[in-house]
Design a protein around this motif. Structure first.
Motif, PDB file in Angstrom:
ATOM      1  N   ILE A  45      74.236  -0.911  51.429  1.00 52.13           N
ATOM      2  CA  ILE A  45      74.501   0.507  51.663  1.00 52.13           C
ATOM      3  C   ILE A  45      75.039   0.796  53.063  1.00 52.13           C
ATOM      4  O   ILE A  45      75.588   1.866  53.291  1.00 52.13           O
ATOM      5  N   ALA A  46      74.903  -0.141  53.994  1.00 53.87           N
ATOM      6  CA  ALA A  46      75.432   0.076  55.349  1.00 53.87           C
ATOM      7  C   ALA A  46      75.639  -1.257  56.047  1.00 53.87           C
ATOM      8  O   ALA A  46      74.887  -2.210  55.835  1.00 53.87           O
ATOM      9  N   VAL A  47      76.676  -1.307  56.895  1.00 52.84           N
ATOM     10  CA  VAL A  47      76.954  -2.470  57.745  1.00 52.84           C
ATOM     11  C   VAL A  47      77.272  -1.954  59.138  1.00 52.84           C
ATOM     12  O   VAL A  47      78.062  -1.023  59.289  1.00 52.84           O
ATOM     13  N   ALA A  48      76.654  -2.548  60.146  1.00 52.30           N
ATOM     14  CA  ALA A  48      76.911  -2.139  61.530  1.00 52.30           C
ATOM     15  C   ALA A  48      78.353  -2.465  61.896  1.00 52.30           C
ATOM     16  O   ALA A  48      78.850  -3.549  61.587  1.00 52.30           O
ATOM     17  N   GLU A  49      79.013  -1.534  62.554  1.00 51.82           N
ATOM     18  CA  GLU A  49      80.396  -1.750  62.983  1.00 51.82           C
ATOM     19  C   GLU A  49      80.482  -2.471  64.316  1.00 51.82           C
ATOM     20  O   GLU A  49      81.561  -2.898  64.719  1.00 51.82           O
ATOM     21  N   THR A  50      79.357  -2.592  65.000  1.00 49.11           N
ATOM     22  CA  THR A  50      79.305  -3.300  66.274  1.00 49.11           C
ATOM     23  C   THR A  50      78.297  -4.434  66.166  1.00 49.11           C
ATOM     24  O   THR A  50      77.485  -4.467  65.253  1.00 49.11           O
TER      25      THR A  50
ATOM     26  N   VAL B  97      65.989  -3.159  52.497  1.00 47.04           N
ATOM     27  CA  VAL B  97      65.888  -4.398  53.256  1.00 47.04           C
ATOM     28  C   VAL B  97      66.885  -4.312  54.400  1.00 47.04           C
ATOM     29  O   VAL B  97      68.075  -4.068  54.172  1.00 47.04           O
ATOM     30  N   VAL B  98      66.402  -4.491  55.619  1.00 46.27           N
ATOM     31  CA  VAL B  98      67.261  -4.510  56.805  1.00 46.27           C
ATOM     32  C   VAL B  98      67.439  -5.981  57.187  1.00 46.27           C
ATOM     33  O   VAL B  98      66.459  -6.722  57.282  1.00 46.27           O
ATOM     34  N   VAL B  99      68.692  -6.387  57.397  1.00 41.61           N
ATOM     35  CA  VAL B  99      68.995  -7.790  57.669  1.00 41.61           C
ATOM     36  C   VAL B  99      69.758  -7.907  58.984  1.00 41.61           C
ATOM     37  O   VAL B  99      70.682  -7.139  59.250  1.00 41.61           O
ATOM     38  N   ALA B 100      69.346  -8.859  59.814  1.00 35.94           N
ATOM     39  CA  ALA B 100      70.063  -9.183  61.050  1.00 35.94           C
ATOM     40  C   ALA B 100      70.365 -10.672  61.021  1.00 35.94           C
ATOM     41  O   ALA B 100      69.517 -11.474  60.628  1.00 35.94           O
ATOM     42  N   ALA B 101      71.581 -11.029  61.439  1.00 34.91           N
ATOM     43  CA  ALA B 101      71.967 -12.442  61.447  1.00 34.91           C
ATOM     44  C   ALA B 101      72.868 -12.722  62.638  1.00 34.91           C
ATOM     45  O   ALA B 101      73.696 -11.895  63.003  1.00 34.91           O
ATOM     46  N   MET B 102      72.695 -13.901  63.238  1.00 33.10           N
ATOM     47  CA  MET B 102      73.532 -14.294  64.362  1.00 33.10           C
ATOM     48  C   MET B 102      74.877 -14.794  63.839  1.00 33.10           C
ATOM     49  O   MET B 102      74.942 -15.580  62.901  1.00 33.10           O
ATOM     50  N   ASN B 103      75.954 -14.321  64.460  1.00 36.41           N
ATOM     51  CA  ASN B 103      77.289 -14.787  64.066  1.00 36.41           C
ATOM     52  C   ASN B 103      77.675 -16.010  64.893  1.00 36.41           C
ATOM     53  O   ASN B 103      76.908 -16.470  65.749  1.00 36.41           O
ATOM     54  N   CYS B 104      78.863 -16.522  64.678  1.00 37.39           N
ATOM     55  CA  CYS B 104      79.297 -17.760  65.345  1.00 37.39           C
ATOM     56  C   CYS B 104      79.525 -17.586  66.847  1.00 37.39           C
ATOM     57  O   CYS B 104      79.641 -18.562  67.577  1.00 37.39           O
ATOM     58  N   ARG B 105      79.581 -16.366  67.338  1.00 34.37           N
ATOM     59  CA  ARG B 105      79.755 -16.101  68.772  1.00 34.37           C
ATOM     60  C   ARG B 105      78.426 -15.833  69.490  1.00 34.37           C
ATOM     61  O   ARG B 105      78.407 -15.501  70.656  1.00 34.37           O
ATOM     62  N   GLY B 106      77.325 -15.930  68.761  1.00 25.73           N
ATOM     63  CA  GLY B 106      76.007 -15.744  69.363  1.00 25.73           C
ATOM     64  C   GLY B 106      75.540 -14.302  69.418  1.00 25.73           C
ATOM     65  O   GLY B 106      74.488 -14.012  69.976  1.00 25.73           O
ATOM     66  N   ALA B 107      76.285 -13.385  68.833  1.00 26.72           N
ATOM     67  CA  ALA B 107      75.875 -11.981  68.761  1.00 26.72           C
ATOM     68  C   ALA B 107      75.239 -11.740  67.393  1.00 26.72           C
ATOM     69  O   ALA B 107      75.407 -12.531  66.464  1.00 26.72           O
ATOM     70  N   TYR B 108      74.493 -10.656  67.270  1.00 29.44           N
ATOM     71  CA  TYR B 108      73.823 -10.337  66.010  1.00 29.44           C
ATOM     72  C   TYR B 108      74.556  -9.229  65.274  1.00 29.44           C
ATOM     73  O   TYR B 108      75.036  -8.281  65.872  1.00 29.44           O
ATOM     74  N   GLU B 109      74.614  -9.365  63.960  1.00 29.95           N
ATOM     75  CA  GLU B 109      75.194  -8.359  63.084  1.00 29.95           C
ATOM     76  C   GLU B 109      74.092  -7.868  62.156  1.00 29.95           C
ATOM     77  O   GLU B 109      73.096  -8.565  61.952  1.00 29.95           O
ATOM     78  N   ALA B 110      74.280  -6.681  61.598  1.00 32.13           N
ATOM     79  CA  ALA B 110      73.222  -6.103  60.769  1.00 32.13           C
ATOM     80  C   ALA B 110      73.788  -5.416  59.539  1.00 32.13           C
ATOM     81  O   ALA B 110      74.923  -4.931  59.538  1.00 32.13           O
ATOM     82  N   ALA B 111      72.975  -5.392  58.493  1.00 29.85           N
ATOM     83  CA  ALA B 111      73.315  -4.693  57.255  1.00 29.85           C
ATOM     84  C   ALA B 111      72.026  -4.139  56.655  1.00 29.85           C
ATOM     85  O   ALA B 111      70.930  -4.620  56.943  1.00 29.85           O
ATOM     86  N   VAL B 112      72.204  -3.108  55.832  1.00 28.05           N
ATOM     87  CA  VAL B 112      71.076  -2.495  55.130  1.00 28.05           C
ATOM     88  C   VAL B 112      71.369  -2.554  53.635  1.00 28.05           C
ATOM     89  O   VAL B 112      72.467  -2.227  53.198  1.00 28.05           O
ATOM     90  N   TYR B 113      70.370  -2.971  52.874  1.00 31.19           N
ATOM     91  CA  TYR B 113      70.469  -3.061  51.417  1.00 31.19           C
ATOM     92  C   TYR B 113      69.369  -2.227  50.783  1.00 31.19           C
ATOM     93  O   TYR B 113      68.341  -1.968  51.408  1.00 31.19           O
ATOM     94  N   GLU B 114      69.577  -1.839  49.523  1.00 38.43           N
ATOM     95  CA  GLU B 114      68.532  -1.179  48.754  1.00 38.43           C
ATOM     96  C   GLU B 114      68.279  -1.993  47.500  1.00 38.43           C
ATOM     97  O   GLU B 114      69.198  -2.639  46.972  1.00 38.43           O
ATOM     98  N   PHE B 115      67.032  -1.980  47.040  1.00 40.03           N
ATOM     99  CA  PHE B 115      66.698  -2.706  45.816  1.00 40.03           C
ATOM    100  C   PHE B 115      67.319  -2.013  44.613  1.00 40.03           C
ATOM    101  O   PHE B 115      67.244  -0.798  44.481  1.00 40.03           O
ATOM    102  N   VAL B 116      67.936  -2.806  43.738  1.00 38.64           N
ATOM    103  CA  VAL B 116      68.508  -2.309  42.497  1.00 38.64           C
ATOM    104  C   VAL B 116      67.525  -2.528  41.353  1.00 38.64           C
ATOM    105  O   VAL B 116      67.546  -1.821  40.360  1.00 38.64           O
TER     106      VAL B 116
END
Length: 88
Positions: free
Chosen positions: A67-72, A30-49
């Protein structure tokens, strides 16, 4: 954003709105993108357990492991999702 190590799509959905984030299922990830409080988007990757067949519930209720989080951050959700797919 604080991306939990173990969560579910249902829990992640509570942090997103339809115009400010997205969850995309791709095979066992599952790839997830979410807007932070500054209006930029952050992303993370998950795997099903777990799978729906194992627990007898819907996919959104299955446990996920991060399994991963974007550093930018990203200017838009599409770029954040694209980053997530590049991690698979």
């Amino acid at each position: 954003m604080k991306w939990e190590q173990v969560t579910s799509m249902e829990c992640l959905e509570g942090r997103l709105t339809s115009c400010r984030g997205a969850q995309v299922i791709f095979k066992e990830h599952v790839v997830v993108a979410a807007m932070n409080c500054r209006g930029a988007y952050e992303a993370a990757v998950y795997e099903f357990v777990e799978t729906p067949e194992e627990i007898g519930l819907l996919e959104i209720e299955c446990r996920l492991n991060r399994i991963a989080v974007a550093e930018t951050s990203f200017a838009d959700s599409g770029s954040a999702i694209q980053w997530g797919f590049s991690q698979l």
